[in-house]
Design a protein around this motif. Structure first.
Motif, PDB file in Angstrom:
ATOM      1  N   THR A   1       0.842  -1.193   0.000  1.00 25.50           N
ATOM      2  CA  THR A   1       0.000   0.000   0.000  1.00 25.50           C
ATOM      3  C   THR A   1       0.879   1.246   0.000  1.00 25.50           C
ATOM      4  N   ILE A   2       0.646   2.134  -0.951  1.00 28.76           N
ATOM      5  CA  ILE A   2       1.333   3.420  -0.989  1.00 28.76           C
ATOM      6  C   ILE A   2       0.279   4.512  -1.093  1.00 28.76           C
ATOM      7  N   GLN A   3       0.674   5.734  -0.797  1.00 28.18           N
ATOM      8  CA  GLN A   3      -0.299   6.813  -0.690  1.00 28.18           C
ATOM      9  C   GLN A   3      -0.041   7.950  -1.668  1.00 28.18           C
ATOM     10  N   SER A   4      -1.089   8.685  -1.940  1.00 31.02           N
ATOM     11  CA  SER A   4      -1.019   9.937  -2.681  1.00 31.02           C
ATOM     12  C   SER A   4      -1.701  11.004  -1.827  1.00 31.02           C
ATOM     13  N   ALA A   5      -1.442  12.280  -2.140  1.00 27.04           N
ATOM     14  CA  ALA A   5      -1.995  13.393  -1.354  1.00 27.04           C
ATOM     15  C   ALA A   5      -2.779  14.310  -2.276  1.00 27.04           C
ATOM     16  N   HIS A   6      -3.932  14.777  -1.802  1.00 22.86           N
ATOM     17  CA  HIS A   6      -4.855  15.538  -2.649  1.00 22.86           C
ATOM     18  C   HIS A   6      -5.394  16.757  -1.901  1.00 22.86           C
ATOM     19  N   TYR A   7      -5.400  17.879  -2.580  1.00 22.60           N
ATOM     20  CA  TYR A   7      -5.907  19.134  -2.005  1.00 22.60           C
ATOM     21  C   TYR A   7      -6.997  19.676  -2.915  1.00 22.60           C
ATOM     22  N   ILE A   8      -8.195  19.834  -2.378  1.00 20.97           N
ATOM     23  CA  ILE A   8      -9.341  20.345  -3.133  1.00 20.97           C
ATOM     24  C   ILE A   8      -9.639  21.754  -2.637  1.00 20.97           C
ATOM     25  N   VAL A   9      -9.696  22.709  -3.552  1.00 18.64           N
ATOM     26  CA  VAL A   9      -9.882  24.101  -3.163  1.00 18.64           C
ATOM     27  C   VAL A   9     -11.272  24.353  -2.597  1.00 18.64           C
ATOM     28  N   ASP A  10     -12.315  23.889  -3.276  1.00 18.61           N
ATOM     29  CA  ASP A  10     -13.682  24.147  -2.831  1.00 18.61           C
ATOM     30  C   ASP A  10     -13.949  23.416  -1.515  1.00 18.61           C
ATOM     31  N   PRO A  11     -14.297  24.114  -0.426  1.00 21.73           N
ATOM     32  CA  PRO A  11     -14.420  23.470   0.883  1.00 21.73           C
ATOM     33  C   PRO A  11     -15.522  22.430   0.959  1.00 21.73           C
ATOM     34  N   GLN A  12     -16.648  22.671   0.301  1.00 16.23           N
ATOM     35  CA  GLN A  12     -17.732  21.695   0.359  1.00 16.23           C
ATOM     36  C   GLN A  12     -17.375  20.423  -0.404  1.00 16.23           C
ATOM     37  N   PHE A  13     -16.736  20.601  -1.565  1.00 16.05           N
ATOM     38  CA  PHE A  13     -16.337  19.427  -2.325  1.00 16.05           C
ATOM     39  C   PHE A  13     -15.217  18.682  -1.601  1.00 16.05           C
ATOM     40  N   ALA A  14     -14.320  19.441  -0.959  1.00 21.88           N
ATOM     41  CA  ALA A  14     -13.242  18.817  -0.195  1.00 21.88           C
ATOM     42  C   ALA A  14     -13.821  17.952   0.927  1.00 21.88           C
ATOM     43  N   LYS A  15     -14.874  18.415   1.549  1.00 24.61           N
ATOM     44  CA  LYS A  15     -15.518  17.661   2.624  1.00 24.61           C
ATOM     45  C   LYS A  15     -16.092  16.353   2.084  1.00 24.61           C
ATOM     46  N   ALA A  16     -16.734  16.436   0.919  1.00 26.59           N
ATOM     47  CA  ALA A  16     -17.299  15.231   0.307  1.00 26.59           C
ATOM     48  C   ALA A  16     -16.207  14.230  -0.059  1.00 26.59           C
ATOM     49  N   VAL A  17     -15.104  14.732  -0.622  1.00 24.54           N
ATOM     50  CA  VAL A  17     -13.985  13.860  -0.985  1.00 24.54           C
ATOM     51  C   VAL A  17     -13.374  13.222   0.260  1.00 24.54           C
ATOM     52  N   LYS A  18     -13.294  13.993   1.343  1.00 28.94           N
ATOM     53  CA  LYS A  18     -12.749  13.465   2.601  1.00 28.94           C
ATOM     54  C   LYS A  18     -13.570  12.265   3.082  1.00 28.94           C
ATOM     55  N   HIS A  19     -14.892  12.387   3.028  1.00 30.75           N
ATOM     56  CA  HIS A  19     -15.742  11.273   3.450  1.00 30.75           C
ATOM     57  C   HIS A  19     -15.558  10.078   2.514  1.00 30.75           C
ATOM     58  N   PHE A  20     -15.439  10.351   1.214  1.00 32.38           N
ATOM     59  CA  PHE A  20     -15.208   9.272   0.246  1.00 32.38           C
ATOM     60  C   PHE A  20     -13.903   8.544   0.548  1.00 32.38           C
ATOM     61  N   LEU A  21     -12.838   9.302   0.818  1.00 37.01           N
ATOM     62  CA  LEU A  21     -11.526   8.695   1.068  1.00 37.01           C
ATOM     63  C   LEU A  21     -11.513   7.888   2.359  1.00 37.01           C
ATOM     64  N   GLU A  22     -12.266   8.321   3.346  1.00 38.73           N
ATOM     65  CA  GLU A  22     -12.343   7.559   4.589  1.00 38.73           C
ATOM     66  C   GLU A  22     -12.972   6.190   4.341  1.00 38.73           C
ATOM     67  N   ARG A  23     -14.050   6.169   3.542  1.00 38.98           N
ATOM     68  CA  ARG A  23     -14.691   4.891   3.219  1.00 38.98           C
ATOM     69  C   ARG A  23     -13.779   4.033   2.342  1.00 38.98           C
ATOM     70  N   GLU A  24     -13.110   4.678   1.380  1.00 32.44           N
ATOM     71  CA  GLU A  24     -12.216   3.943   0.488  1.00 32.44           C
ATOM     72  C   GLU A  24     -11.052   3.347   1.265  1.00 32.44           C
ATOM     73  N   HIS A  25     -10.520   4.123   2.220  1.00 32.96           N
ATOM     74  CA  HIS A  25      -9.396   3.650   3.042  1.00 32.96           C
ATOM     75  C   HIS A  25      -9.772   2.368   3.777  1.00 32.96           C
ATOM     76  N   ALA A  26     -10.979   2.350   4.366  1.00 37.72           N
ATOM     77  CA  ALA A  26     -11.431   1.150   5.075  1.00 37.72           C
ATOM     78  C   ALA A  26     -11.582  -0.016   4.110  1.00 37.72           C
ATOM     79  N   GLY A  27     -12.106   0.258   2.920  1.00 35.46           N
ATOM     80  CA  GLY A  27     -12.283  -0.790   1.928  1.00 35.46           C
ATOM     81  C   GLY A  27     -10.968  -1.369   1.444  1.00 35.46           C
ATOM     82  N   ILE A  28      -9.979  -0.495   1.216  1.00 28.67           N
ATOM     83  CA  ILE A  28      -8.678  -0.971   0.756  1.00 28.67           C
ATOM     84  C   ILE A  28      -7.976  -1.758   1.858  1.00 28.67           C
ATOM     85  N   GLY A  29      -8.148  -1.312   3.098  1.00 28.36           N
ATOM     86  CA  GLY A  29      -7.565  -2.068   4.212  1.00 28.36           C
ATOM     87  C   GLY A  29      -8.110  -3.482   4.263  1.00 28.36           C
TER      88      GLY A  29
END
Length: 391
Positions: free
Chosen positions: A344-372
């Motif tokens: 497992t290796i990681q990448s880093a992502h920065y989203i300018v729009d705060p609302q979209f960044a929040k949505a992506v954060k929730h997506f990545l949390e679920r994806e992280h659990a799934g990949i684990g």
């Protein structure tokens, strides 16, 4: 005394030709590998694989102290998400459904190369933390000044990840498959480390290729000819054609790469009756004892020839040369059956729009659990015996 970000000057470089190779390469850590080398990145630019109308606009960030280059970040402004190996097409679609432009976006990566490595380059003797802060802050300023949607750092070193996280970047996991040398003395010794099922499968695949009277020619880069590279490119191009796609790299790039970095390249050519029918390419970094499987192709279909040319011949080469790690590239569960293990290796992502960044954060949390869970499941099907094999 450490310098603040304001005391450095940040420049956007639209061609690596603006920076002498010696100055750029001085920034590279000892274990940087071949893909960050000025010769590799500039070859991509000079042969038109990036820049122009490719959707990869060159925009490297150069950090200077007066006229001295002290830091850099390989950067591109992307008009699409091809050639990245970290897939954000769904993000782009969702972003644009909200009436916003996802492209262009900023991408810090090695084009077309899913290999982990340094992404924030720092001159020897400089305060790494200060350079990191200055470049990441500068990158975020670039987003604001040019109304870019986001910045994406693909496959940085684990030691760099925290610096991005501290600046508000979100982390995303990816799974790759790597082969590790356990002081193997031969290919047979490697096979003895595998479970009986995997061992029998590999032997069957190799025998199938052998019955076709196919032999292999290993060509170190420094002994390669234009004819070798022309045949390799024909194979490489054919792989894309079979998938109804177009290759990212052109023949001129491979020839220039071979001319500039011959010690890092190793061709494996399959042939029948001395006529070549398939080829694969290894990128070799003997300093860090790694080999990278990059491209494969064939002009004739032979069952199991892909596995033999791209994996088994490469593993034999690694064993003979004492290379410790063979990275087989992005994705591919089928590699596990050939002795590769998930990493497992990681990448880093920065989203300018705060609302979209929040949505992506929730997506990545679920994806992280799934990949684990996915990696845990893969671990239950390891091709290796539970006990380490002895020479």
């Amino acid at each position: 005394m450490a310098k603040s970000a304001e005391q450095y000057q940040l420049e956007i470089i639209d061609s690596l030709a603006e920076i002498p190779a010696s100055e750029w390469n001085t920034l590279l850590p000892e274990d940087a590998g071949p893909f960050l080398n000025h010769a590799f990145l500039s070859a991509l630019e000079e042969t038109g694989c990036v820049g122009g109308n490719t959707g990869w606009q060159v925009a490297h960030l150069a950090l200077k102290d007066q006229d001295t280059l002290v830091g850099a970040l390989p950067l591109y402004l992307k008009q699409h998400s091809y050639g990245e190996f970290v897939f954000d097409w769904s993000w782009a679609q969702a972003y644009e459904q909200q009436g916003m432009n996802y492209y262009p976006k900023a991408l810090c990566a090695i084009p077309f190369t899913p290999v982990q490595g340094a992404r924030i380059l720092c001159a020897p003797g400089k305060n790494i933390k200060d350079i990191h802060t200055s470049l990441i802050t500068g990158l975020k300023s670039l987003l604001a000044a040019n109304e870019l949607s986001s910045a994406h750092i693909l496959f940085p070193l684990a030691s760099e990840v925290q610096a991005f996280k501290d600046q508000g970047f979100m982390l995303r996991d990816s799974v790759q498959f790597h082969w590790h040398n356990q002081a193997f003395q031969s290919f047979q010794h490697f096979l003895s480390a595998l479970t009986m099922k995997r061992r029998k499968n590999i032997r069957r695949e190799r025998e199938q290729v052998s019955r076709e009277q196919i032999t292999f020619r290993h060509v170190p880069g420094k002994l390669s000819t234009d004819q070798d590279w022309e045949f390799f490119y024909r194979c490489y191009q054919n792989t894309y054609a079979e998938h109804l796609s177009s290759p990212y790299l052109n023949e001129a790039f491979f020839k220039l790469w071979a001319q500039r970095m011959p010690d890092n390249l190793h061709l494996i050519i399959a042939q029948r009756d001395q006529a070549p029918i398939a080829a694969s390419l290894l990128v070799v970094d003997k300093d860090s004892s790694k080999a990278y499987g990059r491209y494969w192709g064939a002009i004739e279909h032979v069952p199991c020839l892909h596995f033999e040319t791209a994996y088994y011949q490469a593993i034999e080469y690694c064993i003979e040369q004492g290379i410790q790690t063979f990275e087989g590239g992005a994705q591919g569960e089928h590699k596990m059956a050939r002795g590769f293990l998930p990493t497992t290796i990681q990448s880093a992502h920065y989203i300018v729009d705060p609302q979209f960044a929040k949505a992506v954060k929730h997506f990545l949390e679920r994806e992280h659990a799934g990949i684990g869970a996915y990696v845990d499941e893969l671990g239950e099907h390891s091709p290796l015996k539970s006990t380490k094999v002895q020479p």
